[in-house]
Design a protein around this motif. Structure first.
Motif, PDB file in Angstrom:
ATOM      1  N   LEU A  54       0.839  -1.194   0.000  1.00 55.06           N
ATOM      2  CA  LEU A  54       0.000   0.000   0.000  1.00 55.06           C
ATOM      3  C   LEU A  54       0.878   1.251   0.000  1.00 55.06           C
ATOM      4  CD1 LEU A  54      -2.618  -1.106   2.679  1.00 55.06           C
ATOM      5  CD2 LEU A  54      -2.906  -1.089   0.194  1.00 55.06           C
ATOM      6  N   ASP A  60      -0.718   7.429   1.340  1.00 54.27           N
ATOM      7  CA  ASP A  60      -2.162   7.285   1.465  1.00 54.27           C
ATOM      8  C   ASP A  60      -2.569   6.614   2.769  1.00 54.27           C
ATOM      9  OD1 ASP A  60      -2.546   8.433  -1.037  1.00 54.27           O
ATOM     10  OD2 ASP A  60      -2.434   6.502  -2.070  1.00 54.27           O
ATOM     11  N   TYR A  61      -1.612   5.984   3.441  1.00 52.61           N
ATOM     12  CA  TYR A  61      -1.940   5.217   4.641  1.00 52.61           C
ATOM     13  C   TYR A  61      -1.116   5.624   5.854  1.00 52.61           C
ATOM     14  CZ  TYR A  61      -4.695   2.203   1.636  1.00 52.61           C
ATOM     15  OH  TYR A  61      -5.651   1.726   0.764  1.00 52.61           O
ATOM     16  N   THR A  64      -2.373   5.360   9.530  1.00 56.24           N
ATOM     17  CA  THR A  64      -2.527   4.092  10.252  1.00 56.24           C
ATOM     18  C   THR A  64      -1.421   3.879  11.280  1.00 56.24           C
ATOM     19  OG1 THR A  64      -1.245   2.839   8.599  1.00 56.24           O
ATOM     20  CG2 THR A  64      -3.621   3.030   8.231  1.00 56.24           C
ATOM     21  N   TYR A  97      -4.468  -1.711  14.096  1.00 57.59           N
ATOM     22  CA  TYR A  97      -3.281  -1.118  13.463  1.00 57.59           C
ATOM     23  C   TYR A  97      -2.005  -1.503  14.205  1.00 57.59           C
ATOM     24  CZ  TYR A  97      -6.943   1.746  11.387  1.00 57.59           C
ATOM     25  OH  TYR A  97      -8.065   2.167  10.721  1.00 57.59           O
ATOM     26  N   THR A 131      -0.992  -3.701   8.621  1.00 56.09           N
ATOM     27  CA  THR A 131      -1.989  -2.676   8.925  1.00 56.09           C
ATOM     28  C   THR A 131      -1.408  -1.342   9.379  1.00 56.09           C
ATOM     29  OG1 THR A 131      -2.192  -3.484  11.207  1.00 56.09           O
ATOM     30  CG2 THR A 131      -3.698  -4.416   9.570  1.00 56.09           C
TER      31      THR A 131
END
Length: 442
Positions: A137, A141-142, A145, A153, A158
């Motif tokens: 990913l 954008d993440y 988390t 998380y 994650t």
């Protein structure tokens, strides 16, 4: 930043990429010797004093007119082949050692040579790009988390802040692959509850935090730390103390060079720590200054937009989730050969379980803020990033971190700086902040 340490950090990264896949038993290193420690690459030989290479020089020429001279330098390096490691402890034997000598001659003259400028780079003629791993990913954008307050998380798949550092698993494998050092979380939907690890926080005391995967690199990492603390000068000790105790946003502003004073005046950035107090060996001092300065909301009408922009970079960027996932101890807890600066001993944490070394939090914060300042003043981009690198090396001189801790801090914070500008709290703020900084400073 000292070149030797910079090359040591680069070598550590290269070695990590080719790390051994064979796990080794956990143990505590009680003594690290620069003469005995295994090293898989050639290195300059060091003397007993400061870490200088064994170089000699001789000059010839007319001493009265100094019209010309030549300098000959000898460089000695040793390649050590490691045969075996013994038992559960840090014993090992070396099978062979080969000495290599090199020399080179540099001629110079008092006459000024003609200067020929190189041609303008032509480029490749095509866009140079690396293949995109679509199974991972995108960090920007993440980035949100990166948390340790939600059971959903807590692992590599994650948590982006943990995942961006996953190559460290080629060097060290934590006993549990979740954010659980000092962390207890209730179940959240389909995400199971997190029970705090029973890791002792001390490498020599069970239960252990993990297993060494790449033993050679692990030894080399601690050796670099030991050499730094054994040979630090008074100047390096002072720099290490100031970069530890000062707010990082203030410390790195001297990377602005001739703009430093004006930057601090406009931003309102200041510090309460200007020297190393005589009683610091017995007392911990904290900076009561303003760190990066005063925001628009605090009445900074001249430079508030720039300060607001920098202020956004800390959101969700903490190194704590990664520290509590990787569960790797600070270098002084691995070996007594790494000596913490006496004036920083009072700041040592009394809870090693929640005081992991990887990645370095001071380094990460300094690097994040340096990138933001460099964005605003690209005329000082290289110097600002170099100042963050210097602060990272000062963490090694302090005895608080090893080179891999520092590398991890630089790597993770670079990703967070990009994320906050692209999709974080700074989205859309960049142009106005840049214009504000340029109008006031340049």
């Amino acid at each position: 930043m000292h070149g030797a340490a910079a090359f040591a950090l680069a070598a550590a990264v290269a070695a990590a990429a080719a790390g051994s896949a064979t796990a080794s038993p956990i143990y505590c290193v009680t003594s690290v010797s620069s003469a005995a420690a295994p090293e898989s690459t050639s290195h300059a030989s060091y003397g007993a004093g400061s870490p200088s290479t064994s170089e000699g020089s001789s000059n010839s020429g007319d001493s009265s007119s100094s019209t010309a001279h030549a300098s000959t330098n000898a460089y000695s390096a040793t390649t050590t082949s490691v045969a075996s490691y013994g038992g559960a402890g840090p014993s090992y034997s070396s099978a062979s050692a080969t000495q290599h000598s090199y020399s080179y001659t540099v001629a110079s003259s008092s006459a000024s040579p003609a200067v020929t400028l190189p041609p303008v780079p032509a480029g490749l003629g095509y866009e140079d790009s690396a293949p995109v791993n679509t199974s991972v990913l995108p960090f920007v954008d993440y980035a949100g988390t990166n948390r340790r307050d939600d059971a959903c998380y807590v692992n590599i798949s994650t948590n982006a802040g943990v995942r961006v550092l996953d190559q460290y698993l080629k060097i060290w494998m934590p006993t549990t692959l979740i954010v659980d050092a000092g962390v207890t979380l209730a179940a959240d939907g389909s995400c199971p509850a997190v029970v705090a690890t029973n890791w002792s926080g001390i490498p020599s005391v069970a239960p252990y935090g993990g297993t060494i995967v790449n033993l050679d690199l692990h030894y080399h990492n601690l050796n670099v730390s030991a050499k730094h603390t054994a040979n630090r000068t008074a100047e390096q000790a002072l720099a290490a103390y100031l970069d530890d105790r000062r707010n990082k946003g203030y410390s790195i502003t001297d990377g602005m060079g001739p703009l430093t004073s004006l930057w601090r005046t406009l931003s309102g950035s200041n510090t309460s720590i200007t020297t190393m107090p005589a009683d610091a060996v017995n007392k911990s001092y904290s900076d009561s200054g303003t760190d990066i300065g005063l925001t628009t909301a605090q009445g900074n009408t001249l430079f508030g937009a720039a300060v607001d922009f920098i202020n956004q970079v800390g959101g969700n960027a903490s190194t704590e989730p990664a520290k509590r996932f990787y569960k790797y101890a600070r270098p002084f807890r691995w070996t007594s050969e790494v000596v913490v600066l006496p004036q920083l001993v009072p700041t040592e944490s009394s809870t090693p379980v929640t005081d992991g070394g990887f990645p370095s939090g001071h380094t990460a914060e300094a690097t994040r803020k340096a990138f933001m300042m460099a964005y605003l003043v690209p005329q000082r981009f290289q110097e600002m990033i170099a100042r963050a690198l210097e602060l990272g090396e000062n963490r090694i001189f302090a005895g608080m971190h090893d080179p891999l801790d520092v590398i991890g801090g630089h790597l993770q914070s670079t990703a967070f700086a990009a994320a906050v500008i692209a999709n974080g709290g700074d989205t859309g703020m960049g142009p106005a902040a840049y214009a504000n900084a340029q109008a006031q400073l340049i």
